[in-house]
Design an enzyme around this catalytic site. Structure first.
Site, PDB file in Angstrom:
ATOM      1  N   HIS A  15       0.855  -1.195   0.000  1.00 60.62           N
ATOM      2  CA  HIS A  15       0.000   0.000   0.000  1.00 60.62           C
ATOM      3  C   HIS A  15       0.890   1.244   0.000  1.00 60.62           C
ATOM      4  CE1 HIS A  15      -3.976   1.953   1.231  1.00 60.62           C
ATOM      5  NE2 HIS A  15      -3.123   2.957   1.074  1.00 60.62           N
ATOM      6  N   HIS A  17       1.444   5.438  -1.708  1.00 58.76           N
ATOM      7  CA  HIS A  17       1.001   6.602  -2.479  1.00 58.76           C
ATOM      8  C   HIS A  17       2.244   7.293  -3.031  1.00 58.76           C
ATOM      9  CE1 HIS A  17      -3.205   6.496  -1.053  1.00 58.76           C
ATOM     10  NE2 HIS A  17      -2.678   6.055   0.075  1.00 58.76           N
ATOM     11  N   LYS A 101      -9.239  -0.584  -6.003  1.00 57.93           N
ATOM     12  CA  LYS A 101      -9.286   0.134  -4.722  1.00 57.93           C
ATOM     13  C   LYS A 101     -10.646   0.809  -4.563  1.00 57.93           C
ATOM     14  CE  LYS A 101      -8.028   1.778  -0.807  1.00 57.93           C
ATOM     15  NZ  LYS A 101      -6.908   2.677  -0.557  1.00 57.93           N
ATOM     16  N   HIS A 138     -10.744   0.956   1.652  1.00 60.73           N
ATOM     17  CA  HIS A 138     -10.481   1.944   2.693  1.00 60.73           C
ATOM     18  C   HIS A 138     -11.644   1.836   3.660  1.00 60.73           C
ATOM     19  CE1 HIS A 138      -8.914   5.954   4.162  1.00 60.73           C
ATOM     20  NE2 HIS A 138     -10.095   5.873   4.764  1.00 60.73           N
ATOM     21  N   HIS A 176      -4.762  -0.677   5.823  1.00 60.85           N
ATOM     22  CA  HIS A 176      -4.291   0.130   6.956  1.00 60.85           C
ATOM     23  C   HIS A 176      -5.235   0.072   8.149  1.00 60.85           C
ATOM     24  CE1 HIS A 176      -7.056   2.814   4.916  1.00 60.85           C
ATOM     25  NE2 HIS A 176      -6.164   3.229   4.024  1.00 60.85           N
ATOM     26  N   ASP A 251       1.210   2.534   3.641  1.00 62.41           N
ATOM     27  CA  ASP A 251       0.345   3.692   3.395  1.00 62.41           C
ATOM     28  C   ASP A 251       1.169   4.979   3.420  1.00 62.41           C
ATOM     29  OD1 ASP A 251      -1.975   5.128   2.851  1.00 62.41           O
ATOM     30  OD2 ASP A 251      -2.590   5.244   4.951  1.00 62.41           O
TER      31      ASP A 251
END
Length: 349
Positions: A15, A17, A101, A138, A176, A251
């Site tokens: 995970h 970004h 996602k 999420h 997460h 994350d």
């Protein structure tokens, strides 16, 4: 493993970004230095919803890290109310999309294009179930009347449980996780092998009190937000258990410092430069270094149906202090989690 070194298979980050542009170029090499593969989140502006957009983004990531890094970005499709099940299935067949996602609309950074009603995407879930494509959620409800610290527990009850009941073969990762509720729920589904959870480095280290010690610390603000100490301890116990349903997902979420230190600061903690060392610290503190390889290098690939890496990394028990920030080409500093503080383990280049 010795008293001062630990060698494990090269880990993967399930995970991350990376953002785009200058930020991508600045942050992606830090992930590639430690990890062999990474699940890349699609919440760009505009979001990554097509095969072409994912392919183009993958190319930009590879340009940022360089072929010599031996790194593989695993792309995801951003789920919207109008998602095209055929496009998603074709992307999975071509090896462009590794997963989908699911952001509830408004749940976190760049999630405004997310799903407004889960029933809108049931046809996509049906197709994903048929082809064995993982759904990454999420796990927070977005009702503005819900206390922010209760959003994960309510998501399990109101959204995730119905999805699992309605699609009994769909593979799901609860991303997460931050609560004992989530840990217990994942364990309740362990026999099925179809539900897993990623756990970040920062949620193993901080609780909600840390955000407010001596003043507000915007660089410790993330979504899902850190919870009470009992939840942090539950996460540490789960991560270090060796159980197959729990694996590494940082994350890591970079924002320029001015965007964090503002009247309405962005959610996200940038952990990429110190990630594996932070995990090693936690596992050492829990007397569980023998379980780090399973959590970091084996459980994730097994859930995704991939082979574990044949490469290795070595960590040394060496006290060091990482830099406080990195800078983008535009000169915007990004605060590093743990930057300026001593760490007890260090990745050996």
């Amino acid at each position: 493993m010795t008293d001062t070194t630990l060698t494990i298979r090269r880990p993967d980050d399930w995970h991350v970004h990376f953002r785009d542009g200058d930020m991508l170029n600045a942050v992606a090499p830090h992930t590639a230095r430690q990890f062999g593969r990474a699940i890349v989140m699609p919440n760009l502006v505009p979001p990554v919803t097509t095969i072409q957009a994912a392919s183009d983004y993958r190319d930009r990531i590879m340009a940022a890290v360089g072929a010599e890094a031996g790194f593989t970005p695993l792309m995801t499709c951003y789920l919207t109310d109008t998602a095209d099940a055929d496009e998603i299935a074709q992307g999975f067949k071509q090896g462009v999309f590794s997963a989908v996602k699911f952001y509830p609309a408004g749940a976190t950074t760049n999630s405004d294009s997310g799903v407004t009603n889960v029933k809108n995407v049931y046809p996509v879930f049906e197709r994903m179930q048929e082809i064995g494509m993982p759904l990454l959620v999420h796990g927070e409800v977005t009702d503005p009347e819900t206390d922010i610290f209760d959003r994960e527990a309510l998501y399990i009850e109101q959204v995730l449980t119905p999805i699992l009941n309605d699609f009994p073969s769909l593979k799901v990762v609860m991303e997460h996780v931050t609560t004992k509720d989530a840990v217990d729920f994942v364990r309740s589904q362990a026999d099925s092998g179809r539900l897993a959870a990623t756990i970040t480095a920062h949620h193993l280290v901080i609780n909600r009190t840390d955000i407010f010690k001596g003043g507000i610390h915007p660089h410790l603000y993330c979504l899902p937000i850190a919870k009470r100490e009992l939840h942090r301890l539950a996460l540490r116990e789960a991560a270090t258990s060796g159980e197959a349903a729990f694996f590494l997902g940082t994350d890591t979420a970079p924002h320029a410092r001015h965007a964090k230190e503002s009247a309405c600061g962005c959610a996200g903690i940038f952990t990429a430069p110190t990630a594996i060392e932070t995990y090693a610290n936690v596992f050492d503190e829990e007397n569980a270094l023998d379980k780090l390889e399973a959590f970091a290098s084996l459980n994730g690939p097994a859930f995704y149906g991939m082979a574990a890496s044949e490469e290795t990394i070595t960590l040394s028990k060496t006290t060091w202090t990482p830099e406080e920030t990195i800078e983008t080409a535009a000169g915007d500093p990004v605060r590093i989690f743990g930057g300026g503080e001593e760490l007890a383990w260090k990745l050996v280049d």
